[in-house]
Design a protein around this motif. Structure first.
Motif, PDB file in Angstrom:
ATOM      1  N   SER A 281      -5.280  36.943  19.428  1.00  0.00           N
ATOM      2  CA  SER A 281      -4.433  36.564  18.284  1.00  0.00           C
ATOM      3  C   SER A 281      -5.050  35.414  17.501  1.00  0.00           C
ATOM      4  CB  SER A 281      -3.027  36.196  18.766  1.00  0.00           C
ATOM      5  OG  SER A 281      -2.419  37.288  19.417  1.00  0.00           O
ATOM      6  N   GLN A 282      -6.348  35.469  17.305  1.00  0.00           N
ATOM      7  CA  GLN A 282      -7.026  34.410  16.575  1.00  0.00           C
ATOM      8  C   GLN A 282      -6.966  34.677  15.074  1.00  0.00           C
ATOM      9  OE1 GLN A 282     -10.976  33.842  18.032  1.00  0.00           O
ATOM     10  NE2 GLN A 282     -10.349  33.498  20.152  1.00  0.00           N
ATOM     11  N   GLU A 283      -6.507  33.690  14.334  1.00  0.00           N
ATOM     12  CA  GLU A 283      -6.419  33.797  12.884  1.00  0.00           C
ATOM     13  C   GLU A 283      -7.773  33.472  12.285  1.00  0.00           C
ATOM     14  OE1 GLU A 283      -4.496  34.773   9.473  1.00  0.00           O
ATOM     15  OE2 GLU A 283      -3.371  34.487  11.342  1.00  0.00           O
ATOM     16  N   MET A 284      -8.339  34.395  11.534  1.00  0.00           N
ATOM     17  CA  MET A 284      -9.644  34.183  10.920  1.00  0.00           C
ATOM     18  C   MET A 284      -9.502  33.411   9.627  1.00  0.00           C
ATOM     19  SD  MET A 284     -11.891  37.645  11.350  1.00  0.00           S
ATOM     20  CE  MET A 284     -12.330  38.296  12.965  1.00  0.00           C
ATOM     21  N   THR A 285     -10.418  32.476   9.418  1.00  0.00           N
ATOM     22  CA  THR A 285     -10.490  31.832   8.121  1.00  0.00           C
ATOM     23  C   THR A 285     -11.176  32.775   7.146  1.00  0.00           C
ATOM     24  OG1 THR A 285     -12.631  30.811   8.568  1.00  0.00           O
ATOM     25  CG2 THR A 285     -10.656  29.584   9.257  1.00  0.00           C
ATOM     26  N   CYS A 286     -11.122  32.427   5.871  1.00  0.00           N
ATOM     27  CA  CYS A 286     -11.756  33.276   4.862  1.00  0.00           C
ATOM     28  C   CYS A 286     -13.257  33.406   5.118  1.00  0.00           C
ATOM     29  CB  CYS A 286     -11.519  32.693   3.475  1.00  0.00           C
ATOM     30  SG  CYS A 286      -9.802  32.746   2.938  1.00  0.00           S
ATOM     31  N   GLU A 287     -13.899  32.294   5.457  1.00  0.00           N
ATOM     32  CA  GLU A 287     -15.341  32.324   5.685  1.00  0.00           C
ATOM     33  C   GLU A 287     -15.683  33.153   6.916  1.00  0.00           C
ATOM     34  OE1 GLU A 287     -19.092  29.191   6.200  1.00  0.00           O
ATOM     35  OE2 GLU A 287     -17.038  28.474   5.916  1.00  0.00           O
ATOM     36  N   GLU A 288     -14.893  33.037   7.980  1.00  0.00           N
ATOM     37  CA  GLU A 288     -15.127  33.822   9.176  1.00  0.00           C
ATOM     38  C   GLU A 288     -14.948  35.310   8.905  1.00  0.00           C
ATOM     39  OE1 GLU A 288     -13.724  30.593  12.596  1.00  0.00           O
ATOM     40  OE2 GLU A 288     -12.316  32.078  11.809  1.00  0.00           O
ATOM     41  N   ARG A 289     -13.936  35.651   8.128  1.00  0.00           N
ATOM     42  CA  ARG A 289     -13.700  37.058   7.804  1.00  0.00           C
ATOM     43  C   ARG A 289     -14.835  37.627   6.965  1.00  0.00           C
ATOM     44  NH1 ARG A 289      -9.633  40.400   8.283  1.00  0.00           N
ATOM     45  NH2 ARG A 289      -8.251  38.757   9.032  1.00  0.00           N
ATOM     46  N   MET A 290     -15.340  36.826   6.031  1.00  0.00           N
ATOM     47  CA  MET A 290     -16.445  37.292   5.205  1.00  0.00           C
ATOM     48  C   MET A 290     -17.689  37.526   6.059  1.00  0.00           C
ATOM     49  SD  MET A 290     -18.292  35.512   1.917  1.00  0.00           S
ATOM     50  CE  MET A 290     -19.133  34.312   2.947  1.00  0.00           C
ATOM     51  N   ARG A 291     -17.977  36.598   6.991  1.00  0.00           N
ATOM     52  CA  ARG A 291     -19.138  36.777   7.868  1.00  0.00           C
ATOM     53  C   ARG A 291     -18.971  38.010   8.734  1.00  0.00           C
ATOM     54  NH1 ARG A 291     -19.045  30.939   8.719  1.00  0.00           N
ATOM     55  NH2 ARG A 291     -17.967  31.329  10.709  1.00  0.00           N
ATOM     56  N   LYS A 292     -17.738  38.240   9.228  1.00  0.00           N
ATOM     57  CA  LYS A 292     -17.489  39.412  10.057  1.00  0.00           C
ATOM     58  C   LYS A 292     -17.698  40.695   9.272  1.00  0.00           C
ATOM     59  CE  LYS A 292     -13.707  41.282  10.319  1.00  0.00           C
ATOM     60  NZ  LYS A 292     -13.046  42.459   9.677  1.00  0.00           N
ATOM     61  N   ASP A 293     -17.189  40.749   8.040  1.00  0.00           N
ATOM     62  CA  ASP A 293     -17.330  41.963   7.235  1.00  0.00           C
ATOM     63  C   ASP A 293     -18.788  42.245   6.895  1.00  0.00           C
ATOM     64  OD1 ASP A 293     -14.636  42.525   7.225  1.00  0.00           O
ATOM     65  OD2 ASP A 293     -14.237  41.328   5.442  1.00  0.00           O
ATOM     66  N   ILE A 294     -19.545  41.196   6.572  1.00  0.00           N
ATOM     67  CA  ILE A 294     -20.963  41.377   6.265  1.00  0.00           C
ATOM     68  C   ILE A 294     -21.723  41.817   7.515  1.00  0.00           C
ATOM     69  CG2 ILE A 294     -23.080  40.165   5.615  1.00  0.00           C
ATOM     70  CD1 ILE A 294     -21.457  38.552   3.635  1.00  0.00           C
ATOM     71  N   ALA A 295     -21.343  41.270   8.671  1.00  0.00           N
ATOM     72  CA  ALA A 295     -21.986  41.687   9.929  1.00  0.00           C
ATOM     73  C   ALA A 295     -21.733  43.159  10.199  1.00  0.00           C
ATOM     74  CB  ALA A 295     -21.470  40.828  11.082  1.00  0.00           C
ATOM     75  N   ILE A 296     -20.525  43.638   9.918  1.00  0.00           N
ATOM     76  CA  ILE A 296     -20.213  45.057  10.110  1.00  0.00           C
ATOM     77  C   ILE A 296     -21.056  45.917   9.183  1.00  0.00           C
ATOM     78  CG2 ILE A 296     -18.421  46.812   9.811  1.00  0.00           C
ATOM     79  CD1 ILE A 296     -16.410  44.830  10.850  1.00  0.00           C
ATOM     80  N   ILE A 297     -21.206  45.494   7.941  1.00  0.00           N
ATOM     81  CA  ILE A 297     -22.002  46.263   6.983  1.00  0.00           C
ATOM     82  C   ILE A 297     -23.458  46.364   7.444  1.00  0.00           C
ATOM     83  CG2 ILE A 297     -22.907  46.291   4.629  1.00  0.00           C
ATOM     84  CD1 ILE A 297     -20.272  44.972   3.752  1.00  0.00           C
ATOM     85  N   ILE A 298     -24.037  45.224   7.850  1.00  0.00           N
ATOM     86  CA  ILE A 298     -25.447  45.203   8.247  1.00  0.00           C
ATOM     87  C   ILE A 298     -25.668  46.002   9.525  1.00  0.00           C
ATOM     88  CG2 ILE A 298     -27.338  43.727   9.017  1.00  0.00           C
ATOM     89  CD1 ILE A 298     -26.275  41.557   7.160  1.00  0.00           C
TER      90      ILE A 298
END
Length: 365
Positions: A281-298
């Motif tokens: 139940s960890q709330e992601m910050t905007c920067e963390e979410r952006m890094r996660k989404d880019i990691a998924i894309i790559i």
């Protein structure tokens, strides 16, 4: 869950994050990093540059594998059957790339039906590809370590391999049912459409997370452990052998497994960490979410790249496969008979060993 080419959900995820900030800290002012524009711009540039190249190389290479088996190479062993099915699985995945490239630029414009097809084809290839690599590992273990048993089942090996291949495809299809059932296109507030898995309200987060963990374990870690065990025993057996040529016979298959792990494991880890964050139940910050989404894309596109490497491995490591390709080119009059004859003479002069002659059981005995 297993890898999914359209699972990024970047726009939708950022929309949820935007709503959170609008209603709390920023009172209507949305931080630029939360609007998803940076991630979508990265995807719009990155994927159309990578995916067409992977598509051209992968389709050409895997088609060449299939043509070689159809016109020049006889199918005699279980490994031959598994390699053919592996090439088919890679081709099925690669055929989705043009749709995904268009999706990166224009959004999802193909409707919910094609959304299900794209999710399903990727998931089926993910499971079937790894399972066929597992089958190859077990087959090589039997041939090398259990040579007497392999010789006994030689006459029925093709029948067994075809039956196992059917089972692999059925299991892969069953594991991909969530993608086939729940994937659909969705309109966003900005007028664009995305393709994602949308579960009904009665399916809770705990159930979805349990399904994700189950598919990660069954779709990667358990088969990977089987391959590690098989190849560890095979390597120990070959190390006790006096013939160093036998070591070269493993290069093709070992390379296939290593390439799969190197290119597929990062996406699996990203998916696993995302599931772990949800469980905590960890709330992601905007920067963390952006890094996660880019990691998924790559990492997702890295997984796509694996599909075009298998034929390259055959061509550069497998001498017999190179000979089969040249014979195919000669039969289709792409090269002259003189050039093919010169290549055959050079191969004999250098006494090049067959690295992976799947048509011969005696190679490992």
């Amino acid at each position: 869950m297993g890898p999914n080419p359209l699972y990024e959900e970047t726009a939708d995820n950022f929309q949820q994050t935007t709503d959170y900030y609008v209603s709390s800290d920023y009172e209507g002012l949305v931080p630029p990093i939360c609007d998803g524009i940076a991630t979508q711009e990265f995807k719009r540039i990155f994927e159309p540059c990578v995916q067409p190249l992977v598509f051209l190389i992968g389709v050409s290479g895997n088609s060449l594998v299939l043509l070689t088996y159809i016109f020049t190479k006889k199918v005699k062993t279980m490994t031959d059957i598994y390699l053919i099915n592996l090439a088919i699985a890679d081709l099925l995945l690669l055929l989705t790339l043009p749709f995904l490239s268009i999706n990166a630029v224009k959004g999802w414009v193909f409707g919910s039906g094609m959304c299900k097809v794209m999710h399903g084809m990727y998931s089926i290839n993910f499971f079937s590809g790894l399972l066929f690599l597992t089958c190859i590992s077990v087959d090589r273990y039997i041939v090398i370590v259990q040579a007497i048993k392999a010789h006994k089942i030689r006459q029925r090996s093709i029948y067994y391999s075809k039956l196992i291949s059917i089972i692999v495809w059925v299991v892969s299809l069953l594991l991909s049912l969530p993608q086939l059932i729940y994937s659909k296109s969705k309109w966003l507030e900005d007028g664009s459409r995305i393709c994602k898995m949308i579960f009904p309200e009665e399916v809770t987060g705990a159930v979805k997370t349990t399904s994700n963990i189950f598919q990660i374990l069954l779709g990667f870690f358990i088969p990977f452990c089987v391959m590690v065990v098989c190849y560890s025993i095979i390597i120990r057996t070959l190390l006790s052998s006096r013939s160093f040529k036998k070591h070269k016979a493993l290069k093709v298959i070992l390379s296939l497994v290593l390439v799969f792990v190197i290119f597929q494991l990062p996406y699996t880890l990203v998916t696993f960490m995302e599931t772990a964050d949800f469980l905590g139940s960890q709330e992601m910050t905007c920067e963390e979410r952006m890094r996660k989404d880019i990691a998924i894309i790559i990492t997702n596109n890295l997984a796509f790249t694996r599909c075009c490497l298998n034929p390259i491995l055959y061509a550069f490591i497998g001498v017999q496969f190179r000979n089969d390709i040249l014979l195919l080119l000669k039969n289709f009059r792409c090269i002259s008979r003189d050039r093919y004859a010169r290549h055959c003479r050079l191969s004999r002069n250098f006494n090049t060993p067959v690295v992976m002659d799947t048509s011969s059981f005696t190679l490992y005995m």
